[in-house]
Scaffold this active site. Structure first.
Site, PDB file in Angstrom:
ATOM      1  N   LYS A 102      29.587  52.300  28.631  1.00  0.00           N
ATOM      2  CA  LYS A 102      28.498  51.761  28.878  1.00  0.00           C
ATOM      3  C   LYS A 102      28.904  50.190  29.537  1.00  0.00           C
ATOM      4  CE  LYS A 102      24.884  54.029  26.500  1.00  0.00           C
ATOM      5  NZ  LYS A 102      23.589  53.906  25.530  1.00  0.00           N
ATOM      6  N   HIS A 126      29.028  87.832  33.452  1.00  0.00           N
ATOM      7  CA  HIS A 126      30.121  87.948  35.023  1.00  0.00           C
ATOM      8  C   HIS A 126      30.781  86.573  35.326  1.00  0.00           C
ATOM      9  CE1 HIS A 126      27.956  92.014  35.671  1.00  0.00           C
ATOM     10  NE2 HIS A 126      27.179  91.228  34.949  1.00  0.00           N
ATOM     11  N   LYS A 181      13.727  55.503  24.764  1.00  0.00           N
ATOM     12  CA  LYS A 181      13.585  54.873  23.347  1.00  0.00           C
ATOM     13  C   LYS A 181      13.782  53.547  23.409  1.00  0.00           C
ATOM     14  CE  LYS A 181      15.138  55.352  18.426  1.00  0.00           C
ATOM     15  NZ  LYS A 181      16.288  55.948  17.634  1.00  0.00           N
TER      16      LYS A 181
HETATM   17  O1  F6P Z   1      23.660  56.848  25.560  1.00  0.00           O
HETATM   18  C1  F6P Z   1      23.297  57.793  24.585  1.00  0.00           C
HETATM   19  C2  F6P Z   1      21.965  57.698  24.312  1.00  0.00           C
HETATM   20  O2  F6P Z   1      21.512  56.460  23.539  1.00  0.00           O
HETATM   21  C3  F6P Z   1      21.301  58.931  23.585  1.00  0.00           C
HETATM   22  O3  F6P Z   1      21.491  58.919  22.160  1.00  0.00           O
HETATM   23  C4  F6P Z   1      19.694  58.853  23.944  1.00  0.00           C
HETATM   24  O4  F6P Z   1      19.011  59.885  23.687  1.00  0.00           O
HETATM   25  C5  F6P Z   1      19.933  58.294  25.716  1.00  0.00           C
HETATM   26  O5  F6P Z   1      20.991  57.686  25.558  1.00  0.00           O
HETATM   27  C6  F6P Z   1      18.806  57.695  25.974  1.00  0.00           C
HETATM   28  O6  F6P Z   1      18.251  56.694  25.377  1.00  0.00           O
HETATM   29  P1  F6P Z   1      17.044  55.974  25.679  1.00  0.00           P
HETATM   30  O7  F6P Z   1      16.030  56.893  25.170  1.00  0.00           O
HETATM   31  O8  F6P Z   1      16.895  54.837  24.798  1.00  0.00           O
HETATM   32  O9  F6P Z   1      16.793  55.633  27.222  1.00  0.00           O
END
Ligand code: F6P
Length: 537
Positions: A503, A382, A205
């Site tokens: 991070k 199990h 994203k």
């Molecule tokens: O660090 C968490 C996060 O932001 C998630 O919410 C997201 O799904 C994942 O990292 C990946 O983010 P991106 O799609 O921006 O690489």
């Protein structure tokens, strides 16, 4: 002074006290219609919640709670495109991605449906082209392997869905997933691939996530070494809201698939993030997957609270979390193809509702999101079922099972069904000391070890067969359950600030690991660990 929410939860204690005096088994004996009373169906899913620590009066009190916090109003706010993810100033409209009606869905006064339809069309053309072999690699060879590089919401959904829908795969295509920054994963995946026939999908994203970008750069290097840099454009596509960064990476404009900031990562499988799914199962099946979700949306939107599956599920979640104080919840699919479903739900649920301040920014004085975990049955039986049956913590369980398997193996499927039903029944009925003693003619020391307290709650969800539509409905069911719980807890379920600190610290520590002093003041544990690592490196 306790908050309004806390008082509401405390108000439910009298119901708990009443129910604690009896047992579920007794409630079944008292009411031969208990199953009918406490089960509902929607979208081909039967939801049996009769094996829960509830009676009609307690359930009514829970519905009153839902009304009092205005779950319906919050639901309408989401559909209206209001910026309910207020800490990021974003609307939350994953529902628009699967909507197939004629209405407009607006964000900031603009209908988002035309852009959603246009990306769906782009996905259709691309997935059809890969499947038919019309779109090829740089040297004209058909693609055989699709590698999704992404993490979290840009990985878990597509991996889970592709595994779940294995019977629908195009047999000439194989999917692979690279998510971890651990070089072991990318090495293992690339080792078996032929660059001529491999397509990489960079799913991110933000297009800045360190794990994804590191893996993407190294995949690009691997391909360039084998086929030359000019081949990159034919072997890489990208899915992102950050179009400029995709172009900088070297992705051709027509191979960039957009999505939007009104779609959260963990709710993005319905967007172009599902491209690998569309390629593997074919676009028609991908559409059915969207339809299944849209049907659950419709159910959530228009069914009265008392018959509304996501709402009932969420109220039970709150009941156990805030009134009975059960800290965890197990998801046990008796469906091997759903083996990544618990991991997928972990992100959806825990990243959404693992919050400790309310919308006003105040520390909450009640529990929020439960710890979600699980594994497929019967393997789980199990492994950790011992604790579910005899441990000191009570773990509510969701059992998921298909009436029919895809394989023509009735012996296996009947065993699977019998085990699933046996477990929910065993958790509920248990076995008391008298029963153990009479059954085994054992007394004294050994007998107590064989006692099952029982009275342990579970839901059972049954569907005919795990097909794309049903899976779509299932995911949407849990999405809305998570949403309703968040509304009741008065938290923002759609941000994830809790992942940021780690991070940031990793960036600084990377300098120390690489031998460039970061000048950060580490605690003695971190400093000691760094020294030890430097000696071994
Ligand atoms: O660090 C968490 C996060 O932001 C998630 O919410 C997201 O799904 C994942 O990292 C990946 O983010 P991106 O799609 O921006 O690489």
């Amino acid at each position: 002074m306790s908050s309004k929410r806390k008082s509401m939860f405390e108000g439910l204690q009298s119901h708990k006290k009443r129910i604690a005096k009896t047992s579920m088994s007794q409630m079944f004996l008292n009411d031969e219609n208990r199953f009918d009373r406490f089960s509902n169906s929607a979208c081909g899913i039967l939801f049996d919640y009769s094996k829960n620590l509830i009676d009609e009066t307690s359930l009514e009190a829970l519905f009153d709670l839902a009304r009092e916090v205005d779950v319906e109003g919050a639901r309408n706010d989401m559909w209206a495109g209001n910026k309910i993810n207020f800490t990021e100033q974003r609307a939350v409209l994953h529902i628009a991605l699967r909507y197939d009606g004629d209405d407009e869905i607006e964000v900031d006064g603009k209908d988002v449906m035309p852009q959603i339809r246009s990306v769906l069309q782009q996905m259709q053309q691309f997935s059809d082209g890969i499947s038919s072999g019309e779109i090829t690699g740089a040297n004209g060879q058909k693609f055989t392997d699709i590698v999704n590089i992404g993490i979290g919401g840009s990985d878990l959904g597509s991996e889970m869905v592709i595994k779940a829908l294995k019977p629908y795969h195009r047999k000439h295509l194989k999917a692979h997933f690279i998510s971890n920054v651990d070089g072991a994963q990318i090495s293992d995946v690339l080792e078996v691939l032929n660059p001529q026939t491999t397509l990489f999908i960079i799913a991110s994203k933000s297009f800045t996530t360190i794990e994804t970008m590191t893996n993407a750069r190294n995949a690009k290097k691997w391909l360039s070494n084998e086929l030359g840099e000019q081949a990159v454009g034919d072997h890489f596509v990208a899915i992102s809201t950050n179009i400029a960064a995709c172009a900088d990476f070297g992705i051709k404009e027509q191979n960039i698939f957009a999505f939007w900031d009104f779609v959260g990562g963990r709710y993005s499988i319905w967007s172009a993030i599902g491209l690998s799914v569309a390629i593997l199962i074919g676009f028609e099946n991908f559409k059915k997957f969207l339809t299944g979700a849209a049907q659950m949306d419709e159910h959530f939107l228009s069914t009265p609270l008392e018959e509304n599956l996501p709402i009932i599920m969420a109220l039970l979640g709150v009941w156990y979390r805030n009134v009975w104080n059960f800290p965890t919840k197990a998801i046990i699919p008796y469906d091997q193809h759903l083996n990544r479903f618990p991991a997928f739900l972990q992100q959806m649920d825990m990243e959404s509702n693992g919050k400790s301040v309310n919308k006003a920014g105040e520390r909450v004085d009640y529990e929020t999101g439960a710890i979600i975990w699980g594994e497929p049955g019967t393997n789980a039986q199990h492994a950790f079922f011992q604790l579910l049956h005899q441990g000191t913590d009570i773990v509510p369980v969701d059992f998921l099972i298909a009436a029919k398997g895809h394989e023509d193996m009735p012996e296996h499927h009947n065993l699977l069904l019998a085990n699933c039903l046996a477990q929910s029944r065993a958790l509920m009925v248990g076995k008391d000391l008298a029963e153990v003693e009479s059954e085994l003619a054992t007394q004294g020391l050994i007998a107590p070890h064989k006692v099952f307290e029982g009275n342990r709650p579970s839901n059972t969800l049954i569907y005919e067969k795990l097909d794309p539509q049903t899976l779509g409905s299932f995911i949407a069911l849990y999405e809305h359950k998570v949403f309703v719980e968040g509304v009741i807890w008065d938290i923002n379920s759609f941000d994830q600030w809790g992942v940021e600190l780690g991070k940031q610290l990793a960036k600084t520590l990377l300098k120390d690991i690489e031998g460039n002093k970061s000048n950060s003041k580490n605690d003695s544990s971190t400093a000691g660990l760094l020294r030890f690592l430097q000696r071994l490196k």
